[in-house]
Design a protein around this motif. Structure first.
Motif, PDB file in Angstrom:
ATOM      1  N   THR A  61       0.884  -0.849  -0.282  1.00 23.06           N
ATOM      2  CA  THR A  61      -0.009  -0.156   0.550  1.00 23.06           C
ATOM      3  C   THR A  61       0.472   0.936   0.112  1.00 23.06           C
ATOM      4  O   THR A  61       1.047   2.614  -0.892  1.00 23.06           O
ATOM      5  N   ALA A  62       2.370   1.398   0.642  1.00 25.73           N
ATOM      6  CA  ALA A  62       3.162   2.378   0.225  1.00 25.73           C
ATOM      7  C   ALA A  62       3.037   3.098  -1.263  1.00 25.73           C
ATOM      8  O   ALA A  62       3.893   3.609  -0.937  1.00 25.73           O
ATOM      9  N   PHE A  63       3.420   1.656  -1.646  1.00 30.31           N
ATOM     10  CA  PHE A  63       3.663   1.963  -3.058  1.00 30.31           C
ATOM     11  C   PHE A  63       2.383   1.687  -3.946  1.00 30.31           C
ATOM     12  O   PHE A  63       2.451   2.347  -5.662  1.00 30.31           O
ATOM     13  N   ASP A  64       1.196   2.655  -3.590  1.00 28.36           N
ATOM     14  CA  ASP A  64      -0.179   2.382  -4.213  1.00 28.36           C
ATOM     15  C   ASP A  64      -0.021   3.969  -5.160  1.00 28.36           C
ATOM     16  O   ASP A  64       1.466   4.812  -5.151  1.00 28.36           O
ATOM     17  N   GLU A  65      -0.073   3.180  -6.588  1.00 25.00           N
ATOM     18  CA  GLU A  65      -0.144   4.779  -7.157  1.00 25.00           C
ATOM     19  C   GLU A  65       1.522   4.677  -7.723  1.00 25.00           C
ATOM     20  O   GLU A  65       1.129   5.575  -8.790  1.00 25.00           O
ATOM     21  N   MET A  66       1.842   4.121  -7.773  1.00 21.86           N
ATOM     22  CA  MET A  66       3.714   4.293  -7.734  1.00 21.86           C
ATOM     23  C   MET A  66       4.016   2.788  -8.251  1.00 21.86           C
ATOM     24  O   MET A  66       4.265   3.104  -9.176  1.00 21.86           O
ATOM     25  N   ILE A  67       3.146   1.376  -8.665  1.00 19.15           N
ATOM     26  CA  ILE A  67       2.852   1.023  -9.526  1.00 19.15           C
ATOM     27  C   ILE A  67       1.744   0.047  -9.690  1.00 19.15           C
ATOM     28  O   ILE A  67       0.747   0.377  -9.221  1.00 19.15           O
ATOM     29  N   PRO A  68       1.387  -0.876 -10.368  1.00 22.21           N
ATOM     30  CA  PRO A  68       0.727  -1.373 -10.903  1.00 22.21           C
ATOM     31  C   PRO A  68      -0.224  -2.019  -9.583  1.00 22.21           C
ATOM     32  O   PRO A  68       0.786  -2.497  -9.563  1.00 22.21           O
ATOM     33  N   LYS A  69      -1.313  -2.429  -9.655  1.00 20.57           N
ATOM     34  CA  LYS A  69      -1.967  -2.595  -8.775  1.00 20.57           C
ATOM     35  C   LYS A  69      -1.578  -4.903  -8.561  1.00 20.57           C
ATOM     36  O   LYS A  69      -1.438  -5.060  -7.933  1.00 20.57           O
ATOM     37  N   ASP A  70      -1.017  -5.151  -9.624  1.00 12.29           N
ATOM     38  CA  ASP A  70       0.038  -6.514  -9.906  1.00 12.29           C
ATOM     39  C   ASP A  70       0.149  -7.353 -10.040  1.00 12.29           C
ATOM     40  O   ASP A  70       1.302  -7.912 -10.610  1.00 12.29           O
ATOM     41  N   SER A  71       1.471  -5.496  -9.499  1.00 11.96           N
ATOM     42  CA  SER A  71       2.911  -5.746  -9.756  1.00 11.96           C
ATOM     43  C   SER A  71       3.375  -5.311  -8.182  1.00 11.96           C
ATOM     44  O   SER A  71       2.741  -5.224  -7.387  1.00 11.96           O
ATOM     45  N   PHE A  72       4.570  -6.263  -7.371  1.00 15.22           N
ATOM     46  CA  PHE A  72       5.085  -6.459  -6.592  1.00 15.22           C
ATOM     47  C   PHE A  72       6.380  -5.812  -6.324  1.00 15.22           C
ATOM     48  O   PHE A  72       7.060  -6.347  -6.095  1.00 15.22           O
ATOM     49  N   PRO A  73       6.215  -5.078  -4.976  1.00 10.37           N
ATOM     50  CA  PRO A  73       7.927  -4.720  -5.046  1.00 10.37           C
ATOM     51  C   PRO A  73       8.756  -6.133  -3.996  1.00 10.37           C
ATOM     52  O   PRO A  73       8.356  -6.075  -3.492  1.00 10.37           O
ATOM     53  N   GLY A  74      10.167  -5.050  -4.482  1.00 12.36           N
ATOM     54  CA  GLY A  74      10.815  -6.166  -3.571  1.00 12.36           C
ATOM     55  C   GLY A  74      11.582  -5.049  -2.179  1.00 12.36           C
ATOM     56  O   GLY A  74      11.572  -3.710  -2.586  1.00 12.36           O
ATOM     57  N   TYR A  75      12.515  -6.241  -1.124  1.00 12.61           N
ATOM     58  CA  TYR A  75      12.268  -5.179   0.140  1.00 12.61           C
ATOM     59  C   TYR A  75      12.916  -6.577   0.640  1.00 12.61           C
ATOM     60  O   TYR A  75      12.858  -6.773   1.304  1.00 12.61           O
ATOM     61  N   VAL A  76      14.025  -5.628   1.723  1.00 13.31           N
ATOM     62  CA  VAL A  76      14.343  -6.360   2.681  1.00 13.31           C
ATOM     63  C   VAL A  76      14.555  -5.049   3.753  1.00 13.31           C
ATOM     64  O   VAL A  76      14.788  -4.356   4.173  1.00 13.31           O
ATOM     65  N   LEU A  77      13.537  -5.593   4.966  1.00 11.86           N
ATOM     66  CA  LEU A  77      13.346  -4.658   5.812  1.00 11.86           C
ATOM     67  C   LEU A  77      12.877  -5.313   7.022  1.00 11.86           C
ATOM     68  O   LEU A  77      12.967  -6.958   7.430  1.00 11.86           O
ATOM     69  N   PHE A  78      14.165  -4.944   8.320  1.00  8.27           N
ATOM     70  CA  PHE A  78      13.685  -5.358   9.551  1.00  8.27           C
ATOM     71  C   PHE A  78      13.808  -4.180  10.727  1.00  8.27           C
ATOM     72  O   PHE A  78      13.641  -3.347  10.522  1.00  8.27           O
ATOM     73  N   ILE A  79      12.710  -5.268  11.316  1.00  2.00           N
ATOM     74  CA  ILE A  79      12.185  -4.425  12.431  1.00  2.00           C
ATOM     75  C   ILE A  79      12.565  -4.955  14.001  1.00  2.00           C
ATOM     76  O   ILE A  79      12.484  -6.100  14.082  1.00  2.00           O
ATOM     77  N   ASP A  80      12.847  -3.966  15.053  1.00  2.00           N
ATOM     78  CA  ASP A  80      13.919  -4.235  15.999  1.00  2.00           C
ATOM     79  C   ASP A  80      12.923  -3.754  17.067  1.00  2.00           C
ATOM     80  O   ASP A  80      12.265  -2.372  17.126  1.00  2.00           O
ATOM     81  N   LEU A  81      12.237  -4.717  17.450  1.00  2.00           N
ATOM     82  CA  LEU A  81      11.367  -4.754  19.120  1.00  2.00           C
ATOM     83  C   LEU A  81      11.436  -5.238  20.198  1.00  2.00           C
ATOM     84  O   LEU A  81      12.753  -6.450  20.179  1.00  2.00           O
ATOM     85  N   ASP A  82      11.065  -5.019  21.035  1.00  2.00           N
ATOM     86  CA  ASP A  82      10.587  -5.378  21.971  1.00  2.00           C
ATOM     87  C   ASP A  82      10.528  -6.968  22.216  1.00  2.00           C
ATOM     88  O   ASP A  82       9.479  -7.009  21.992  1.00  2.00           O
ATOM     89  N   PRO A  83      11.620  -8.484  22.473  1.00  2.00           N
ATOM     90  CA  PRO A  83      11.059  -9.153  22.344  1.00  2.00           C
ATOM     91  C   PRO A  83       9.676  -9.643  23.346  1.00  2.00           C
ATOM     92  O   PRO A  83       8.652 -10.276  22.556  1.00  2.00           O
ATOM     93  N   SER A  84       8.998  -9.465  24.028  1.00  2.00           N
ATOM     94  CA  SER A  84       7.811  -8.959  24.910  1.00  2.00           C
ATOM     95  C   SER A  84       6.780  -8.689  24.410  1.00  2.00           C
ATOM     96  O   SER A  84       5.530  -8.885  24.360  1.00  2.00           O
ATOM     97  N   GLN A  85       6.868  -8.413  23.026  1.00  2.00           N
ATOM     98  CA  GLN A  85       6.057  -7.350  22.224  1.00  2.00           C
ATOM     99  C   GLN A  85       5.927  -8.567  21.248  1.00  2.00           C
ATOM    100  O   GLN A  85       4.922  -8.504  20.090  1.00  2.00           O
ATOM    101  N   VAL A  86       6.299  -9.737  21.258  1.00  2.00           N
ATOM    102  CA  VAL A  86       6.380 -10.661  20.038  1.00  2.00           C
ATOM    103  C   VAL A  86       6.543 -11.155  20.245  1.00  2.00           C
ATOM    104  O   VAL A  86       6.912 -12.152  21.112  1.00  2.00           O
ATOM    105  N   ASP A  87       5.183 -13.086  19.959  1.00  2.00           N
ATOM    106  CA  ASP A  87       4.923 -13.656  20.331  1.00  2.00           C
ATOM    107  C   ASP A  87       5.903 -15.000  19.317  1.00  2.00           C
ATOM    108  O   ASP A  87       5.628 -15.266  17.711  1.00  2.00           O
ATOM    109  N   ILE A  88       7.244 -15.575  18.912  1.00  2.00           N
ATOM    110  CA  ILE A  88       7.323 -16.067  17.766  1.00  2.00           C
ATOM    111  C   ILE A  88       7.099 -18.084  17.736  1.00  2.00           C
ATOM    112  O   ILE A  88       8.077 -18.286  17.388  1.00  2.00           O
ATOM    113  N   ASN A  89       6.877 -18.037  19.217  1.00  2.00           N
ATOM    114  CA  ASN A  89       6.257 -19.534  19.950  1.00  2.00           C
ATOM    115  C   ASN A  89       5.006 -20.479  19.160  1.00  2.00           C
ATOM    116  O   ASN A  89       4.383 -21.097  19.216  1.00  2.00           O
ATOM    117  N   VAL A  90       4.557 -19.381  18.015  1.00  2.00           N
ATOM    118  CA  VAL A  90       3.284 -20.026  17.671  1.00  2.00           C
ATOM    119  C   VAL A  90       3.374 -20.833  15.974  1.00  2.00           C
ATOM    120  O   VAL A  90       2.180 -20.994  15.595  1.00  2.00           O
TER     121      VAL A  90
END
Length: 616
Positions: free
Chosen positions: A270-299
């Protein structure tokens, strides 16, 4: 009565656990690589034979283990990362699962050498079917080397479910890429059957991305970096021109762990709205760092699916960060400050800037966008002129030209005979065909009319043609006057190598050229020349992200991808001759009314139905 409930033997319990943790060679690769990272290694080498079925070996220069820890590492529920239940919610390391090495040892013949820096001798352990066969002191380098041989040797039913070596190697490459992408400061290498596939020197994240995804990304990455008290996000997104028709190079990491999240993918899209056609997908390598207590990785056992405590905050933050990065990119192009004589003579330089002109500029929306506070990232939806050049990159440039292909009969004869004879439909050839919205073809029939979807109809035609070629009647190849060289990332190169025999059957002549390069010597005779490189790159992307339905063979997937790729697109203007030939070819297909995926190629409107619509 005798008691009937018994505890499972350790080797059987471990095999059951292995069913969750070690599903294929790539699963073991993931576990061993993550353990090497956690050991503080600066160099990690992965060696595989027969796509991991014969050998998976990971060598690291990490801190190593004592003889006691080396033995304990293979026990069930053994981990150095967790001491109390609260630790489960503060995990910042990678290989913390207490089943990993025990699961590995349950389904393979394992050998391990390990030594700590301060120890004179290391430890050698040999395990088979969860039982220690040998444990003794040995000389070894500092760090750990683990070898898994003959995966699933004691579970033949599981081994039979493994796919071809090429398919399993691609899964191994995926896991290797995900771990090595997350730690660009560590040296990684991957060697398969004695040939080095990846050699990744330590460097910056951008350098690691280019090393893995290819040099074509070098000048096409936009830096993302936002920090708040709640979370940080950093990494790179590809410029709009790198977007693909299929989900390609998309990597999300949370606390350096690769995750799969359709929710966050949507935030980036959605951040690429109007910049690329709706049937295309952007490439990205993104890292999110946050307190481990805010995320459950055991699902999920693979730890690739996680749950955030507040998903909406994460979504909004990711979307805003990417939008901000793209806005900075779009409003700050590189400038050449060398002013030549021609520029000096332009009106904008030589003539005075009058008050009237100043008022006119100040009242424009563009001026307000730049001068109002917090508006630098704002793009008006009503004004899309600036974005047209992005969209033009994705318009079909070289689709198969139906006019260039001779029809089954001369056009003159087609005009005097019914075009469609199947399904009891007879298209009246003496009437003009009508193209609606450059997408649909309206053709009169003896009992009403049919509405044909030109793209879906052509997809059915091409599917039959390529399918026939792939199963015996090889298509003709047109040799390239100037052969094109194609360079691919290592994973794509491995896939293309595996597809070469099947590509040959449908008319492609592609030859390996060394170092992940190929030479395109020829293409199918009915495909327009001039865009061979893009055609094969797109074909690889479509094939990689094809449905994993096991009922389709590799060749069937390739044929379907080819038909989808080469079909004329909705929105393309067709001449009377082209429409006529398309309908003729459609109704000579074995199943003209649906595409290979089951979508209708045309709808029929009969005269009695039309009469009822008008109350007659």
């Amino acid at each position: 009565m005798n008691d009937i409930i018994q505890l499972l033997p350790d080797n059987i319990a471990n095999q059951i656990a292995a069913g969750e943790v070690i599903q294929r060679p790539a699963s073991a690769v993931k576990e061993l690589l993550e353990n090497a990272v956690d050991a503080g290694a600066t160099e990690i080498k992965l060696i595989v034979s027969d796509a991991g079925k014969a050998l998976i070996q990971v060598i690291d220069n990490g801190k190593g283990m004592s003889d006691t820890d080396a033995r304990m590492a293979f026990e069930r529920h053994a981990t150095s990362k967790i001491r109390q239940i609260e630790d489960l919610f503060r995990i910042k390391t990678m290989g913390f699962r207490g089943e990993a090495l025990a699961s590995v040892a349950a389904v393979a013949q394992v050998e391990m050498k390990t030594r700590r820096k301060d120890d004179e001798l290391g430890t050698y352990i040999e395990i088979e079917n969860s039982r220690v066969i040998k444990q003794e002191p040995c000389s070894s380098q500092v760090g750990t080397s683990i070898s898994m041989k003959n995966l699933f040797f004691n579970v033949p039913a599981r081994r039979n479910f493994l796919k071809s070596n090429a398919a399993e190697l691609r899964h191994i490459m995926d896991e290797f890429i995900r771990v090595s992408m997350a730690f660009p400061d560590i040296f990684f290498s991957l060697t398969s059957n004695g040939q080095e596939v990846f050699h990744l020197e330590p460097g910056t994240l951008k350098q690691r991305i280019v090393q893995i995804l290819g040099n074509n990304y070098n000048a096409k990455l936009v830096h993302v970096a936002e920090k708040t008290d709640y979370m940080n996000i950093y990494g790179f997104v590809g410029k709009p021109e790198t977007a693909r028709k299929t989900r390609g190079d998309q990597y999300f990491f949370v606390n350096s762990r690769f995750i799969k999240s359709a929710y966050l993918n949507h935030a980036v899209n959605t951040a690429f709205d109007e910049m690329i056609p709706k049937d295309s997908f952007p490439g990205y390598v993104l890292f999110i760092d946050l307190d481990p207590s805010q995320v459950d990785i055991n699902v999920h056992p693979t730890k690739q699916e996680i749950k955030f405590e507040d998903e909406k905050i994460i979504y909004a933050f990711v979307q805003a960060a990417v939008k901000h990065a793209l806005a900075q990119f779009s409003i700050a192009p590189s400038l050449d400050f060398t002013l030549n004589a021609d520029i000096q003579g332009l009106d904008a330089v030589s003539k005075p800037f009058t008050t009237d002109k100043k008022d006119a500029v100040a009242s424009s929306s563009l001026y307000q966008t730049f001068t109002q506070k917090n508006q630098a990232h704002f793009i008006e939806r009503e004004n899309k002129a600036e974005l047209k050049h992005w969209k033009s990159f994705f318009e079909p440039q070289h689709t198969e030209n139906i006019v260039d292909k001779p029809a089954e009969q001369p056009i003159q004869s087609l005009l005097h005979t019914p075009v469609a004879r199947l399904q009891n439909i007879h298209v009246l050839a003496d009437t003009t065909l009508l193209q609606l919205h450059n997408t649909y073809i309206i053709a009169s029939t003896n009992s009403g009319f049919i509405l044909v979807h030109q793209q879906l109809a052509h997809e059915r035609v091409l599917y039959d043609r390529y399918s026939t070629a792939a199963h015996g009647q090889q298509m003709a190849t047109q040799k390239s006057l100037f052969p094109v060289t194609l360079e691919l990332p290592a994973a794509d190169a491995a896939l293309l190598t595996d597809l070469l025999p099947d590509l040959s059957s449908i008319g492609y002549q592609v030859e390996p050229f060394g170092n992940h390069s190929f030479v395109i010597q020829g293409i199918p005779a009915d495909i327009t020349t001039g865009n061979e490189k893009h055609t094969i790159e797109l074909l690889i992307e479509q094939f990689k992200h094809f449905s994993s339905d096991i009922k389709f063979s590799k060749r069937e997937k390739l044929v379907r991808c080819m038909a989808r790729q080469q079909a004329i697109k909705a929105g393309q203007t067709l001449s009377q001759k082209e429409m006529l030939v398309l309908i003729e070819e459609l109704f000579t297909c074995s199943t003209p009314n649906v595409t290979p995926t089951g979508a209708p190629t045309y709808l029929e409107f009969k005269e009695d139905y039309l009469d009822r619509m008008f109350g007659k």
